[in-house]
Design an enzyme around this catalytic site. Structure first.
Site, PDB file in Angstrom:
ATOM      1  N   PHE A 140       0.788  -1.096   0.015  1.00 15.24           N
ATOM      2  CA  PHE A 140       0.154   0.044  -0.021  1.00 15.24           C
ATOM      3  C   PHE A 140       0.751   1.230   0.099  1.00 15.24           C
ATOM      4  O   PHE A 140       0.272   2.453  -0.431  1.00 15.24           O
ATOM      5  CB  PHE A 140      -0.801   0.045   1.091  1.00 15.24           C
ATOM      6  CG  PHE A 140      -0.479   0.451   2.723  1.00 15.24           C
ATOM      7  CD1 PHE A 140       0.535  -0.092   3.256  1.00 15.24           C
ATOM      8  CD2 PHE A 140      -0.744   1.687   2.807  1.00 15.24           C
ATOM      9  CE1 PHE A 140       0.809   0.314   4.371  1.00 15.24           C
ATOM     10  CE2 PHE A 140      -0.262   2.531   3.817  1.00 15.24           C
ATOM     11  CZ  PHE A 140       0.754   1.801   4.660  1.00 15.24           C
ATOM     12  N   LYS A 141       2.149   1.258   0.192  1.00 14.33           N
ATOM     13  CA  LYS A 141       2.910   2.352   0.317  1.00 14.33           C
ATOM     14  C   LYS A 141       3.295   2.962  -1.129  1.00 14.33           C
ATOM     15  O   LYS A 141       3.339   4.227  -1.147  1.00 14.33           O
ATOM     16  CB  LYS A 141       4.473   1.903   0.470  1.00 14.33           C
ATOM     17  CG  LYS A 141       4.686   1.202   1.865  1.00 14.33           C
ATOM     18  CD  LYS A 141       4.085   2.219   3.235  1.00 14.33           C
ATOM     19  CE  LYS A 141       4.903   1.521   4.545  1.00 14.33           C
ATOM     20  NZ  LYS A 141       4.272   0.222   4.992  1.00 14.33           N
TER      21      LYS A 141
END
Ligand code: PLP
Length: 455
Positions: A110-111
């Site tokens: 998700f970064k």
């Protein structure tokens, strides 16, 4: 939109805030007000794309510092490397259980959802300033590769990433260390992620004095990351169109704080489950109102092996009624004694109800196995923490719960194989990872040693 710091009353603009890290007083930046999304705004966004929401949310926090044309380019370029047309697909796991997949970006965690738009935003802004960019980050595994993927190859850019030696998965490490770019330096620190974060913060403060370069933190102390993460909660909330709860696998508390920000803006998130692994600083503080520094434990979900969650400072400031002097004093005490406590009536200051839960390694493995048997889906060990907490939440009332899936299972084949007896299929971006050559320096966990290694 004006910005201030958690430790002193400041007045800064958006461009300055996103192109730096810490505020000059050592605090973290926050906006001085929260834009509101009406139900009509949410209904309009419900029929739009992820890119539409990204532009809309970005513009709310930047005001006139970034043009609508720029936001259009930022969204288009940031999302070009994603491998799913929905960007953040929402899937059903059970009658009241959902999963938001946030692993379709270039590095499969998700970064990417924060860092891809951040790098495009800075490219738009530096078109105006022309300064060199020095990028510094501490990583517990996924921030490093996402930052390198977002910023490498950009002109006038140098990237230094610190990771705890031997404490990230081999896939995570290779995603950082096999990038062939002279501007990228990986440092394997002989310590914990908390050591990496402490040293990165000190270096950031030192380097920020240089006038001819922008020094940027890619950790979630950077406001831009939180802002762009808020976009997936807005997008999801618009599509749900009804009240719901979220379960967030948490380490530095950036992802969960983005959910709180979305709720403040009017997204119908009514309940937040903060799910941690055996490193339970967050579950302790939300269960008892206080926490003392604990030792970091090595778990199956290494991106959450954190005992000093940096974004707690932002939450504390909000719970203190935006009292910077008081927050500064509490953070000083926390730095020396390790003790941190929330103000007495903290629950009343939140826009949603909140509960926290700590999940051990054995439960992570059984949750991966059960989810596979019941739904035919392979989840990663971080996602498993959230899914378990969603199943056993005590205070979610009758709400449907969306668990946030923060990484692709192929980033953690060892843990998945232990749970299921086989490794997950390897997606295209990881296929030649173990044939590529690695480059990194092993360094002692002191500021001096790291300063020398960077040169
Ligand atoms: C970074 C990360 C987390 C923790 O997110 P925070 O915003 O630091 O709380 C959870 N899961 C994965 C896979 C991550 O990479």
């Amino acid at each position: 939109m004006r910005y201030t710091s958690t430790r002193a009353d400041l007045d800064c603009g958006f461009s300055q805030v996103v192109a730096s890290g810490l505020a000059p007083d050592g605090g973290l930046y926050l906006p001085t007000e929260w834009p509101r999304l009406s139900s009509a705004d949410l209904a309009a966004l419900a029929s739009g794309s992820y890119g539409d929401t990204l532009q809309h949310v970005g513009a709310l926090f930047a005001d006139d510092e970034v043009s609508a044309d720029s936001w259009g380019r930022i969204a288009e370029k940031a999302l070009a490397g994603f491998r799913h047309p929905a960007i953040a697909p929402l899937n059903q796991l059970g009658p009241k259980q959902w999963l938001l997949e946030l692993y379709h970006g270039p590095t499969l965690s998700f970064k990417d959802y924060g860092l891809q738009p951040l790098s495009q935003l800075l490219a738009e802004l530096s078109a105006h300033s022309g300064k060199k960019l020095f990028i510094l980050g501490a990583t517990s595994g996924d921030t490093g590769s996402a930052a390198i993927a977002a910023f490498s190859g950009k002109p006038n850019t140098r990237i230094v990433i610190l990771h705890p030696d031997g404490r990230v998965s081999p896939v995570q490490r290779r995603q950082m260390t096999t990038i062939d770019d002279e501007g990228v330096q990986n440092i394997a620190l002989k310590g914990s992620f908390d050591d990496c974060q402490r040293i990165a913060k000190a270096l950031l403060a030192e380097r920020s004095a240089h006038k001819d370069q922008s020094v940027l933190s890619v950790n979630s102390i950077n406001w831009g990351r939180l802002l762009f993460q808020t976009a997936y909660y807005v997008h999801m909330g618009a599509r749900m169109g009804r009240p719901f709860a979220v379960s967030v696998p948490s380490g530095n508390f950036g992802n969960a704080l983005s959910a709180i920000i979305a709720a403040k803006m009017g997204v119908p998130i009514k309940h937040l489950i903060v799910a941690t692994n055996a490193n339970d600083a967050l579950s302790r503080i939300f269960s008892t109102g206080e926490t003392d520094r604990g030792d970091v434990r090595h778990t199956l979900s290494p991106a959450m092996d954190i005992q000093i969650p940096s974004n707690l400072e932002r939450l504390l400031y909000l719970l203190n009624g935006c009292d910077a002097a008081r927050t500064a004093q509490q953070m000083e005490t926390a730095a020396t004694s390790g003790h941190l406590s929330l103000p007495e009536k903290w629950r009343e200051a939140l826009p949603l109800t909140l509960e926290a839960m700590s999940v051990d390694d054995e439960t992570i493995l059984s949750t991966i196995a059960e989810t596979y048997v019941k739904t035919d889906r392979i989840i990663d060990p971080h996602t498993a923490v959230a899914v378990h907490a969603a199943h056993y939440a005590k205070h979610a009332r009758e709400l449907e719960i969306i668990s946030i899936s923060t990484a692709h299972p192929a980033k953690f084949p060892e843990a998945v194989e232990r749970a299921l007896g086989f490794a997950p299929p390897v997606p295209a971006p990881l296929r030649d990872l173990f044939e590529r050559e690695e480059r990194f320096d092993v360094v002692a966990p002191t500021l001096d040693a790291v300063r020398t290694a960077i040169g």
